[in-house]
Motif scaffolding. Structure first.
Motif, PDB file in Angstrom:
ATOM      1  N   GLU A   1       0.817  -1.209   0.000  1.00 36.51           N
ATOM      2  CA  GLU A   1       0.000   0.000   0.000  1.00 36.51           C
ATOM      3  C   GLU A   1       0.853   1.262   0.000  1.00 36.51           C
ATOM      4  O   GLU A   1       0.507   2.260  -0.629  1.00 36.51           O
ATOM      5  N   ARG A   2       2.000   1.214   0.709  1.00 35.80           N
ATOM      6  CA  ARG A   2       2.836   2.404   0.873  1.00 35.80           C
ATOM      7  C   ARG A   2       3.921   2.532  -0.191  1.00 35.80           C
ATOM      8  O   ARG A   2       4.290   3.641  -0.562  1.00 35.80           O
ATOM      9  N   VAL A   3       4.460   1.419  -0.671  1.00 30.98           N
ATOM     10  CA  VAL A   3       5.593   1.469  -1.600  1.00 30.98           C
ATOM     11  C   VAL A   3       5.136   1.119  -3.011  1.00 30.98           C
ATOM     12  O   VAL A   3       4.976   1.986  -3.862  1.00 30.98           O
ATOM     13  N   ASP A   4       4.943  -0.165  -3.252  1.00 30.29           N
ATOM     14  CA  ASP A   4       4.561  -0.633  -4.579  1.00 30.29           C
ATOM     15  C   ASP A   4       4.021  -2.047  -4.430  1.00 30.29           C
ATOM     16  O   ASP A   4       4.541  -2.829  -3.624  1.00 30.29           O
ATOM     17  N   PRO A   5       3.002  -2.429  -5.185  1.00 30.29           N
ATOM     18  CA  PRO A   5       2.462  -3.783  -5.036  1.00 30.29           C
ATOM     19  C   PRO A   5       3.465  -4.893  -5.304  1.00 30.29           C
ATOM     20  O   PRO A   5       3.332  -5.986  -4.761  1.00 30.29           O
ATOM     21  N   ALA A   6       4.466  -4.614  -6.154  1.00 32.56           N
ATOM     22  CA  ALA A   6       5.464  -5.643  -6.487  1.00 32.56           C
ATOM     23  C   ALA A   6       6.847  -5.230  -6.010  1.00 32.56           C
ATOM     24  O   ALA A   6       7.845  -5.513  -6.680  1.00 32.56           O
ATOM     25  N   PHE A   7       6.914  -4.595  -4.851  1.00 26.26           N
ATOM     26  CA  PHE A   7       8.204  -4.076  -4.388  1.00 26.26           C
ATOM     27  C   PHE A   7       9.205  -5.184  -4.083  1.00 26.26           C
ATOM     28  O   PHE A   7      10.421  -4.964  -4.145  1.00 26.26           O
ATOM     29  N   PHE A   8       8.737  -6.381  -3.737  1.00 29.27           N
ATOM     30  CA  PHE A   8       9.638  -7.459  -3.345  1.00 29.27           C
ATOM     31  C   PHE A   8      10.039  -8.342  -4.526  1.00 29.27           C
ATOM     32  O   PHE A   8      10.754  -9.328  -4.340  1.00 29.27           O
ATOM     33  N   LEU A   9       9.575  -8.002  -5.729  1.00 28.03           N
ATOM     34  CA  LEU A   9       9.912  -8.790  -6.909  1.00 28.03           C
ATOM     35  C   LEU A   9      10.952  -8.073  -7.750  1.00 28.03           C
ATOM     36  O   LEU A   9      10.993  -6.832  -7.777  1.00 28.03           O
ATOM     37  N   PRO A  10      11.808  -8.796  -8.460  1.00 31.59           N
ATOM     38  CA  PRO A  10      12.746  -8.147  -9.402  1.00 31.59           C
ATOM     39  C   PRO A  10      11.984  -7.413 -10.500  1.00 31.59           C
ATOM     40  O   PRO A  10      10.828  -7.727 -10.797  1.00 31.59           O
ATOM     41  N   LYS A  11      12.654  -6.430 -11.102  1.00 32.63           N
ATOM     42  CA  LYS A  11      11.981  -5.623 -12.117  1.00 32.63           C
ATOM     43  C   LYS A  11      11.534  -6.454 -13.312  1.00 32.63           C
ATOM     44  O   LYS A  11      10.497  -6.192 -13.906  1.00 32.63           O
ATOM     45  N   ARG A  12      12.330  -7.480 -13.646  1.00 38.72           N
ATOM     46  CA  ARG A  12      11.962  -8.285 -14.802  1.00 38.72           C
ATOM     47  C   ARG A  12      10.714  -9.126 -14.533  1.00 38.72           C
ATOM     48  O   ARG A  12      10.076  -9.605 -15.465  1.00 38.72           O
ATOM     49  N   MET A  13      10.377  -9.337 -13.242  1.00 38.03           N
ATOM     50  CA  MET A  13       9.191 -10.109 -12.890  1.00 38.03           C
ATOM     51  C   MET A  13       8.001  -9.232 -12.557  1.00 38.03           C
ATOM     52  O   MET A  13       6.903  -9.736 -12.310  1.00 38.03           O
ATOM     53  N   SER A  14       8.192  -7.905 -12.531  1.00 35.94           N
ATOM     54  CA  SER A  14       7.096  -7.016 -12.187  1.00 35.94           C
ATOM     55  C   SER A  14       6.081  -7.005 -13.317  1.00 35.94           C
ATOM     56  O   SER A  14       6.440  -7.004 -14.498  1.00 35.94           O
ATOM     57  N   PRO A  15       4.807  -6.981 -12.997  1.00 32.20           N
ATOM     58  CA  PRO A  15       3.781  -6.953 -14.050  1.00 32.20           C
ATOM     59  C   PRO A  15       3.758  -5.625 -14.776  1.00 32.20           C
ATOM     60  O   PRO A  15       4.326  -4.628 -14.320  1.00 32.20           O
ATOM     61  N   ALA A  16       3.116  -5.616 -15.909  1.00 31.68           N
ATOM     62  CA  ALA A  16       3.025  -4.399 -16.711  1.00 31.68           C
ATOM     63  C   ALA A  16       2.238  -3.328 -15.965  1.00 31.68           C
ATOM     64  O   ALA A  16       1.334  -3.614 -15.187  1.00 31.68           O
ATOM     65  N   GLN A  17       2.596  -2.074 -16.223  1.00 22.81           N
ATOM     66  CA  GLN A  17       1.947  -0.965 -15.555  1.00 22.81           C
ATOM     67  C   GLN A  17       0.532  -0.787 -16.100  1.00 22.81           C
ATOM     68  O   GLN A  17       0.229  -1.109 -17.255  1.00 22.81           O
ATOM     69  N   THR A  18      -0.350  -0.255 -15.271  1.00 18.88           N
ATOM     70  CA  THR A  18      -1.724  -0.006 -15.677  1.00 18.88           C
ATOM     71  C   THR A  18      -1.820   1.313 -16.439  1.00 18.88           C
ATOM     72  O   THR A  18      -0.833   2.039 -16.601  1.00 18.88           O
ATOM     73  N   TYR A  19      -2.997   1.585 -16.903  1.00 22.06           N
ATOM     74  CA  TYR A  19      -3.204   2.772 -17.729  1.00 22.06           C
ATOM     75  C   TYR A  19      -2.936   4.035 -16.914  1.00 22.06           C
ATOM     76  O   TYR A  19      -3.343   4.163 -15.755  1.00 22.06           O
ATOM     77  N   ASP A  20      -2.279   5.031 -17.565  1.00 23.63           N
ATOM     78  CA  ASP A  20      -1.950   6.305 -16.925  1.00 23.63           C
ATOM     79  C   ASP A  20      -2.999   7.326 -17.340  1.00 23.63           C
ATOM     80  O   ASP A  20      -3.121   7.670 -18.532  1.00 23.63           O
ATOM     81  N   TYR A  21      -3.768   7.795 -16.379  1.00 24.42           N
ATOM     82  CA  TYR A  21      -4.797   8.792 -16.644  1.00 24.42           C
ATOM     83  C   TYR A  21      -4.241  10.212 -16.751  1.00 24.42           C
ATOM     84  O   TYR A  21      -4.998  11.138 -17.045  1.00 24.42           O
ATOM     85  N   HIS A  22      -2.966  10.394 -16.459  1.00 24.23           N
ATOM     86  CA  HIS A  22      -2.391  11.745 -16.448  1.00 24.23           C
ATOM     87  C   HIS A  22      -1.217  11.827 -17.421  1.00 24.23           C
ATOM     88  O   HIS A  22      -0.078  12.065 -17.022  1.00 24.23           O
ATOM     89  N   PRO A  23      -1.446  11.599 -18.705  1.00 21.96           N
ATOM     90  CA  PRO A  23      -0.335  11.722 -19.651  1.00 21.96           C
ATOM     91  C   PRO A  23       0.038  13.188 -19.846  1.00 21.96           C
ATOM     92  O   PRO A  23      -0.753  14.096 -19.556  1.00 21.96           O
ATOM     93  N   PRO A  24       1.245  13.430 -20.317  1.00 21.99           N
ATOM     94  CA  PRO A  24       1.634  14.838 -20.601  1.00 21.99           C
ATOM     95  C   PRO A  24       0.752  15.429 -21.692  1.00 21.99           C
ATOM     96  O   PRO A  24       0.529  14.811 -22.740  1.00 21.99           O
ATOM     97  N   LEU A  25       0.211  16.633 -21.448  1.00 17.14           N
ATOM     98  CA  LEU A  25      -0.654  17.329 -22.396  1.00 17.14           C
ATOM     99  C   LEU A  25      -0.069  18.702 -22.701  1.00 17.14           C
ATOM    100  O   LEU A  25       0.460  19.377 -21.798  1.00 17.14           O
ATOM    101  N   PRO A  26      -0.149  19.150 -23.930  1.00 19.13           N
ATOM    102  CA  PRO A  26       0.347  20.510 -24.244  1.00 19.13           C
ATOM    103  C   PRO A  26      -0.568  21.566 -23.641  1.00 19.13           C
ATOM    104  O   PRO A  26      -1.792  21.400 -23.577  1.00 19.13           O
ATOM    105  N   LEU A  27       0.034  22.675 -23.209  1.00 20.69           N
ATOM    106  CA  LEU A  27      -0.741  23.781 -22.652  1.00 20.69           C
ATOM    107  C   LEU A  27      -1.503  24.496 -23.762  1.00 20.69           C
ATOM    108  O   LEU A  27      -1.090  24.479 -24.934  1.00 20.69           O
ATOM    109  N   PRO A  28      -2.607  25.114 -23.432  1.00 21.19           N
ATOM    110  CA  PRO A  28      -3.333  25.881 -24.451  1.00 21.19           C
ATOM    111  C   PRO A  28      -2.528  27.091 -24.922  1.00 21.19           C
ATOM    112  O   PRO A  28      -1.548  27.501 -24.291  1.00 21.19           O
ATOM    113  N   ASP A  29      -2.965  27.639 -26.039  1.00 17.46           N
ATOM    114  CA  ASP A  29      -2.286  28.804 -26.610  1.00 17.46           C
ATOM    115  C   ASP A  29      -2.323  29.950 -25.614  1.00 17.46           C
ATOM    116  O   ASP A  29      -3.389  30.284 -25.079  1.00 17.46           O
TER     117      ASP A  29
END
Length: 767
Positions: free
Chosen positions: A649-677
């Motif tokens: 809950e505090r760190v990461d759901p797969a904090f105790f697993l190696p990076k190669r065994m970590s599952p794929a990340q979920t969808y990011d609702y906050h992608p970088p967006l260009p500012l308006p004119d």
């Protein structure tokens, strides 16, 4: 805005799953009925059981007729066997039989009904060790073993390790048999029967022997036969073990007991109430050795009158002051001549019980606990366990309210609550069984934790079913569209067919007419599946039906095993060990934390461990269960699981697993967006599709955009340093996979109710 539908959706990945029909109550009742019929159908055995009872009744009638004729000195087919004269001298070397005490100065307990636990010391009479070979009883054992066939001993012993047994447990039923003979009212002989369990310290198995015997009240002595379960004994031979002084009285008591058993068996046959339990299902070790059991109660300095007053007050409390209860203990010898085994029982302590229905046959479910000390222990335990179950119920209800949304239910594991419901089912059955055993005052107090355990079981089972319905799209097989059939290849024209009409007129051969296409085959009806195929397909494809099937099978196993009083302890340990493992696995697999509160995790774990540690770690629990050291490792393992969930809950759901065994990340609702004119009149990203208000840009970014070159327009959502690593706190915008823009707060409130886009109704992953 149109109302969104409720199509099944994978909450984590946002993928739409095929529509499935939810399981209804009739389907669950139907599956339960089928399972019940498969596991409990014994109607065909009633006739066979009745025939066995009738054969037993006829055999007892013949035994009683011959025994009565022998007692009266008339012609009979029965004669009392002669005991080996070398047996009692060997028994006297290990056991001191008590004398008849002066009623004014001492007495023995008159009722031995109860449970006894003591230590054993084994002696192999066929192969004495060094210390035994120099003992004073060596020559007695040699004389005793003269008539033994040594070559037959290995076949009689069986698979049990006799020399490794060091603990004994006895369950004794003691029934006084008063009778009048020659004008004298005799109340000095009782019939006892029960079971002897020998324990192996290196395994969980026990060797069980049934015994029938005589209890002489005036001397506190016991003389009994013991055989392996199912072998049977003839109680008419019991007087041969009793000293000559009490032999006639013992014979009269046996005659009365035989007549009583015949009458009870006759009542069962007439009423049709046959016992369905069979010794064929008993998988405990067997032996062909025949044993003699001798025991001696420890005498007390309590006068007979005061002892009777004490036992009467314990049986039927009136509140009067009595003498302090003396110690309830005995010494004994378990001896087998045909196998050359002698067990010495040392200072076995007993917990007394009392008969509730006069001269009924011994059965633990028909008795109430007798000791006032045990009354207090049961009442105190019931109070503490009731408080613990109340805390567990309150924690569950609070956590269920916090996880009541679709997103909350998608984060927790259904198997965590399913395992807890099984634990509560075991707790409910155990407390109900204890309430039946503790018939009387303690039974009412035991019903309180039993009722709360039943409520917990129902709530947790409903929670598991609800979670299964929400997470059903995850288990549904992905539907793959079938490709359209390939078009048939066009026929290649021949030179004759490619000629013109004029060419054919000049003598070219006319092409033969093409045959009409064959008619399509008549549609065939699909083969109707059999009942078992339909049932298997329904269970395999319907998640709710599958969950109810697993729950029903588990409950049947729990009820069968617990009621049989042979529940393997490793089954309980496995349930406790796996309680949080499935939640950890789900959090790692879905890359989402559990959402379980810290108070629920810690409180539930400690509450569950209270019952396990009381019965498996406390040496003075109310059931006298021997402590098991492995329960400490189970407790540490459960606490370690709680720590892992907290770190997920505090760190990461797969904090105790190696990076190669970590599952794929979920969808990011906050992608970088260009500012308006910067020259636009309104510095907004657009309108929220839920509240229809503008999504304003952070003023600091607005100022920055004005001071920045147009060719280097800043991008909203990009940050460096610690803020870039963390991804920002909570951004004000959220972009769905369908490219609809929302306020983050609005989308959170919407996803708590529906998991689809409010504008295009496409499934949405969790925020």
């Amino acid at each position: 805005m149109s109302t969104p539908n409720n199509d099944p959706v994978d909450l984590e990945n946002g993928a739409e799953a095929p529509r499935q029909q939810r399981s209804s109550l009739p389907s669950f009742l139907f599956i339960t009925f089928v399972l019940f019929m498969l596991t409990s159908g014994r109607g065909d055995d009633v006739t066979l059981v009745r025939d066995q009872y009738l054969n037993g009744l006829n055999s007892l009638n013949r035994q009683l007729a011959n025994y009565t004729a022998w007692l009266n000195g008339t012609t009979s087919n029965y004669s009392l066997p002669i005991a080996d004269p070398n047996m009692m001298p060997l028994v006297d070397a290990f056991l001191n039989f008590g004398p008849e005490l002066d009623p004014e100065r001492g007495s023995y307990y008159s009722n031995m009904t109860g449970f006894w636990h003591g230590d054993l010391q084994a002696h192999n009479l066929t192969n004495l060790n060094t210390s035994e070979a120099t003992s004073s009883w060596r020559h007695l054992s040699e004389q005793f073993m003269v008539s033994t066939n040594l070559t037959a001993i290995p076949d009689l012993l069986g698979s049990w390790n006799w020399t490794r047994s060091n603990r004994v447990s006895l369950s004794v039923g003691d029934k006084l048999v008063p009778f009048e003979h020659d004008g004298f009212n005799n109340k000095n002989v009782a019939i006892i029967h029960g079971k002897v369990d020998l324990s192996d310290p290196e395994s969980s198995e026990e060797l069980r022997l049934d015994f029938e015997g005589i209890h002489v009240l005036s001397t506190g002595a016991v003389y009994a036969h013991a055989e392996s379960t199912g072998r049977g004994m003839d109680i008419r031979d019991l007087p041969a073990l009793v000293p000559e002084k009490f032999r006639n009285d013992s014979a009269r008591a046996v005659e009365i007991e035989l007549a009583y058993r015949i009458s009870k068996l006759q009542e069962k046959i007439e009423s049709g109430s046959f016992d369905q339990e069979s010794s064929e299902t008993d998988e405990s070790p067997k032996t062909k050795c025949s044993f003699k059991l001798f025991a001696q109660l420890e005498g007390s300095d309590v006068p007979k009158e005061l002892m009777d007053e004490l036992e009467g007050e314990i049986d039927e409390p009136t509140g009067i002051t009595t003498v302090k209860s003396p110690e309830f203990s005995l010494d004994g010898v378990l001896l087998s001549q045909d196998c050359g085994i002698l067990y010495e029982m040392k200072h076995a302590l007993g917990v007394q019980w009392v008969l509730q229905q006069g001269l009924t046959a011994w059965n633990p479910t028909h008795r109430a606990l007798r000791s006032q000390r045990l009354y207090r222990k049961i009442t105190f335990y019931s109070g503490i366990s009731t408080l613990v179950n109340l805390v567990l119920l309150a924690l569950f209800r609070r956590q269920a309210a916090e996880s009541s949304s679709a997103i909350g239910l998608s984060r927790v594991s259904r198997y965590t609550f399913l395992i807890q419901s099984l634990i509560d089912a075991i707790s409910f059955i155990g407390h109900i069984t204890l309430g039946i055993l503790a018939e009387g005052r303690p039974s009412l107090s035991v019903l309180a934790p039993a009722g709360l355990a039943c409520l917990l079981f129902v709530y947790e089972a409903q929670m598991a079913v609800l979670i299964g319905q929400i997470q059903a799209p995850e288990d549904a097989p992905a539907s793959r569209p079938t490709p359209p059939p390939a078009p048939a290849p066009a026929p290649v024209p021949t030179p004759q067919q490619t000629g013109t009409v004029g060419d054919r007129a000049e003598g070219a051969p006319v092409p033969p007419p093409q045959e009409p296409p064959a008619p399509p085959p008549a549609p065939t009806l699909p083969e109707r599946p059999s009942f078992w195929q339909f049932l298997w397909t329904h269970i395999r494809t319907d998640p709710a039906a599958r969950l109810w099937t697993i729950l029903s099978l588990s409950l049947m196993v729990v009820f069968r095993v617990v009621i049989a009083l042979s529940l393997p302890l490793f089954f309980i340990g496995s349930l406790y060990s796996c309680m949080w493992l499935m939640q950890i696995y789900r959090s790692v697999r879905r890359s989402r934390s559990s959402g379980l509160s810290v108070e629920y995790l810690v409180g539930t774990t400690l509450g569950r461990l209270f019952f396990a540690c009381y019965f498996l770690a406390c040496p003075k629990n109310i059931l006298d269960v021997e402590p098991r050291r492995w329960i400490y490792f189970v407790g540490l393992f459960m606490l370690a699981q709680v720590c892992i969930i907290f770190l997920q809950e505090r760190v990461d759901p797969a904090f105790f697993l190696p990076k190669r065994m970590s599952p794929a990340q979920t969808y990011d609702y906050h992608p970088p967006l260009p500012l308006p004119d910067p020259e636009a009149p309104e510095q907004t990203l657009g309108d929220c599709a839920i509240c229809m208000d503008a999504i304003l840009v952070d003023p600091s970014l607005q100022r920055r955009s004005k001071s920045t070159d147009v060719k280097e327009r800043p991008v909203l959502g990009r940050a460096g340093g610690i803020l870039g690593k963390v991804g920002g706190a909570r951004k004000s915008y959220s972009l769905a996979p369908c490219h609809h823009l929302f306020h983050t707060a609005c989308l959170e409130r919407w996803l708590a109710i529906k998991n689809i886009c409010p504008q295009c109704r496409r499934p949405l992953p969790p925020l």
